[in-house]
Design a protein around this motif. Sequence first.
Motif, mmCIF file in Angstrom:
data_model
loop_
_atom_site.group_PDB
_atom_site.id
_atom_site.type_symbol
_atom_site.label_atom_id
_atom_site.label_comp_id
_atom_site.label_asym_id
_atom_site.label_seq_id
_atom_site.Cartn_x
_atom_site.Cartn_y
_atom_site.Cartn_z
ATOM 1 N N THR A 125 0.853 -1.404 0.002
ATOM 2 C CA THR A 125 0.121 0.020 -0.077
ATOM 3 C C THR A 125 0.619 1.160 -0.066
ATOM 4 O O THR A 125 0.322 2.373 -0.232
ATOM 5 C CB THR A 125 -0.807 -0.030 1.124
ATOM 6 N N GLY A 126 2.203 1.145 0.372
ATOM 7 C CA GLY A 126 3.125 2.402 0.157
ATOM 8 C C GLY A 126 3.119 3.425 1.313
ATOM 9 O O GLY A 126 2.223 3.164 2.123
ATOM 10 N N CYS A 127 3.999 4.167 1.326
ATOM 11 C CA CYS A 127 4.225 5.037 2.494
ATOM 12 C C CYS A 127 3.480 6.425 2.180
ATOM 13 O O CYS A 127 2.379 6.628 2.717
ATOM 14 C CB CYS A 127 5.753 5.336 2.875
ATOM 15 N N VAL A 128 3.943 7.225 1.368
ATOM 16 C CA VAL A 128 3.207 8.387 0.750
ATOM 17 C C VAL A 128 1.822 8.182 0.383
ATOM 18 O O VAL A 128 0.952 8.784 0.470
ATOM 19 C CB VAL A 128 4.231 9.286 -0.121
ATOM 20 N N GLN A 129 1.927 7.207 -0.947
ATOM 21 C CA GLN A 129 0.608 7.056 -1.460
ATOM 22 C C GLN A 129 -0.550 6.802 -0.470
ATOM 23 O O GLN A 129 -1.805 7.424 -0.659
ATOM 24 C CB GLN A 129 0.534 5.733 -2.334
ATOM 25 N N ILE A 151 -6.208 5.113 -4.491
ATOM 26 C CA ILE A 151 -5.630 4.115 -5.314
ATOM 27 C C ILE A 151 -5.482 2.658 -4.801
ATOM 28 O O ILE A 151 -5.764 1.740 -5.476
ATOM 29 C CB ILE A 151 -4.160 4.749 -5.774
ATOM 30 N N ASN A 152 -5.323 2.701 -3.589
ATOM 31 C CA ASN A 152 -5.270 1.363 -3.121
ATOM 32 C C ASN A 152 -6.476 0.898 -2.937
ATOM 33 O O ASN A 152 -6.947 -0.508 -3.139
ATOM 34 C CB ASN A 152 -4.598 1.338 -1.634
ATOM 35 N N GLU A 153 -7.502 1.646 -2.537
ATOM 36 C CA GLU A 153 -8.884 1.328 -2.633
ATOM 37 C C GLU A 153 -9.408 0.675 -3.940
ATOM 38 O O GLU A 153 -10.240 -0.170 -3.838
ATOM 39 C CB GLU A 153 -9.938 2.406 -2.126
ATOM 40 N N ALA A 154 -9.047 1.604 -4.735
ATOM 41 C CA ALA A 154 -9.568 1.163 -6.332
ATOM 42 C C ALA A 154 -8.972 -0.291 -6.685
ATOM 43 O O ALA A 154 -9.685 -1.190 -7.313
ATOM 44 C CB ALA A 154 -9.102 1.968 -7.330
ATOM 45 N N THR A 155 -7.693 -0.331 -6.194
ATOM 46 C CA THR A 155 -6.904 -1.763 -6.566
ATOM 47 C C THR A 155 -7.700 -2.865 -5.701
ATOM 48 O O THR A 155 -7.922 -3.874 -6.506
ATOM 49 C CB THR A 155 -5.440 -1.710 -5.983
ATOM 50 N N ILE A 156 -8.071 -2.871 -4.452
ATOM 51 C CA ILE A 156 -8.917 -3.801 -3.701
ATOM 52 C C ILE A 156 -9.905 -4.081 -4.229
ATOM 53 O O ILE A 156 -10.412 -5.194 -4.221
ATOM 54 C CB ILE A 156 -8.652 -3.499 -2.103
ATOM 55 N N ARG A 157 -10.853 -2.985 -4.547
ATOM 56 C CA ARG A 157 -12.097 -3.326 -5.237
ATOM 57 C C ARG A 157 -12.201 -3.877 -6.483
ATOM 58 O O ARG A 157 -12.888 -5.107 -6.397
ATOM 59 C CB ARG A 157 -12.848 -1.972 -5.353
ATOM 60 N N LEU A 158 -11.341 -3.484 -7.501
ATOM 61 C CA LEU A 158 -11.260 -4.298 -8.639
ATOM 62 C C LEU A 158 -10.940 -5.692 -8.433
ATOM 63 O O LEU A 158 -11.299 -6.574 -9.348
ATOM 64 C CB LEU A 158 -10.175 -3.674 -9.453
ATOM 65 N N LEU A 159 -9.965 -6.020 -7.608
ATOM 66 C CA LEU A 159 -9.390 -7.390 -7.444
ATOM 67 C C LEU A 159 -10.134 -8.180 -6.711
ATOM 68 O O LEU A 159 -10.565 -9.390 -7.225
ATOM 69 C CB LEU A 159 -7.985 -7.394 -6.571
ATOM 70 N N THR A 193 -3.923 4.856 -13.338
ATOM 71 C CA THR A 193 -4.688 3.730 -14.258
ATOM 72 C C THR A 193 -5.765 2.835 -13.550
ATOM 73 O O THR A 193 -6.536 2.418 -14.030
ATOM 74 C CB THR A 193 -3.652 2.815 -14.693
ATOM 75 N N ILE A 194 -5.424 2.496 -12.547
ATOM 76 C CA ILE A 194 -6.364 1.733 -11.797
ATOM 77 C C ILE A 194 -7.626 2.175 -11.465
ATOM 78 O O ILE A 194 -8.633 1.422 -11.228
ATOM 79 C CB ILE A 194 -5.585 0.877 -10.502
ATOM 80 N N GLU A 195 -7.476 3.302 -11.081
ATOM 81 C CA GLU A 195 -8.629 4.184 -10.965
ATOM 82 C C GLU A 195 -9.612 4.324 -12.127
ATOM 83 O O GLU A 195 -10.877 4.134 -11.889
ATOM 84 C CB GLU A 195 -8.671 5.602 -10.251
ATOM 85 N N ILE A 196 -9.169 4.342 -13.119
ATOM 86 C CA ILE A 196 -9.956 4.120 -14.482
ATOM 87 C C ILE A 196 -10.542 2.928 -14.764
ATOM 88 O O ILE A 196 -11.811 2.635 -14.944
ATOM 89 C CB ILE A 196 -9.341 4.845 -15.722
ATOM 90 N N LEU A 197 -9.713 1.925 -14.491
ATOM 91 C CA LEU A 197 -10.156 0.588 -14.857
ATOM 92 C C LEU A 197 -11.075 0.138 -13.645
ATOM 93 O O LEU A 197 -12.160 -0.652 -14.090
ATOM 94 C CB LEU A 197 -8.731 -0.506 -14.717
#
Length: 431
Positions: free
Chosen positions: A188-192, A199-207, A412-416
């Motif tokens: 999930t990264g430090c700054v992000q 960005i992490n939320e979109a990644t988790i939802r999509l997966l 990109t993951i937010e769009i996908l």
Amino acid sequence: MQTNFSIEQLNDKENQSSEKIFRKCVHCGYCNATCPTFHLLGDELDGPRGRIYLIKDMLENQKKPSERIVKHIDRCLSCCSCMTTCPSGVSYMHIIDHGRNYIEKYYRRSFIDRNIRNILSIVIPNHHLFRLAGFFTKLVKPFKFLFPKKIKGMIVLMPTDFPKKEIKDKTVYPAENGNKIARVALLTGCVQKVISPQINEATIRLLNRHGVEVVVPKKINCCGSLNHHLGKENSAHKEFKNNILHWYDEYSKDGLDAIISNTSGCGTTIKDYGFIFRGDAVLEKKAKKISELTKDISEYLGDNLKLNFKDNSKVYKIAYHSACSMQHGQKIHSKPIDLLKKTGNKILEIPDGHLCCGSAGTYNMLQAEIADKLLKEKVMNIEKIKPDIISTGNIGCITQIANGTNIPILHTIEILDWYTGGPKPKILSKL
């Protein structure tokens, strides 16, 4: 390239590796043609070939780094564009990292420079301290004119408002409807996770939506890139070792199909853990496995999942910015573009897209003047093609480019995620 390391020097594994890389260089200069700093400054020593000579001379002759050498090495973005261009397969990224580690050991920087780098090294990889620094910056911003030029620039770049998380922190995010087809760990990264948790939320939802269970080990925070590129070898190796041991433990206990990075700068470094720990009796095997498991999110989606895209009546023009760490560091360029094309939107490639935007980790803070010039060039090339949206796969690029244009920029993951059933990103509310 001829080398003159002594037998004793070649007993050191770093010298041994660098000597092999130096020998691959044929002095052709193709690297200079695509180097952003050579492009801007026109100085041979601000291109990869010149820096290779400086580092080789410094290491072979065990020279104390001079101010001149440090200036030219510090100006390198570590964008790895030269590695894409090089016909001889010179692994420049390993040479520049070796040079920086050597400089950090044997060069005494000025008081201000030394302490700025130390503060960045401590604050940025720690998300708690980073958030605290943001609140402090908000208080001092009205008085930024009182600070030295470099610190003033950092105050301007530092985010001060952080969005709220919409998904609660958990260790495991199960696949939807119990239909699990894979299990992955997410960095999930430090700054992000502070400035762009979406960005992490979109990644988790999509997966999760596509049958992938997502694990977020609690003791993993920073990938170690920042300290690695600052030449702070000891701090970086502590972060590397922590990550390797915790991910490998997760892999051994419950299995992992992949370790997902949605920040291409982090992914490039994690994929290099195997090289960094070569010859390490304790960690070599584990580091190699972690590097093999690591995939950029676009790489994983493109190779492993069939995404369920939804119809959308409106067509947007999306400019894809290929982050340096993605296209040059990981050699991933077409996969994100191919995925974006499946949304039905018009995907545009940016002119001179091989050139860096100037973010490069802490570069836009430590080398602000060069970074600003690169940003202006990048924004000019983006605005030429008149996109509605900009897409990229790296938080550093998102933050940097957003400072130069009003065109909405998304990961990109937010769009996908949006085009496979997730929410429309808030930044697009007016589109």
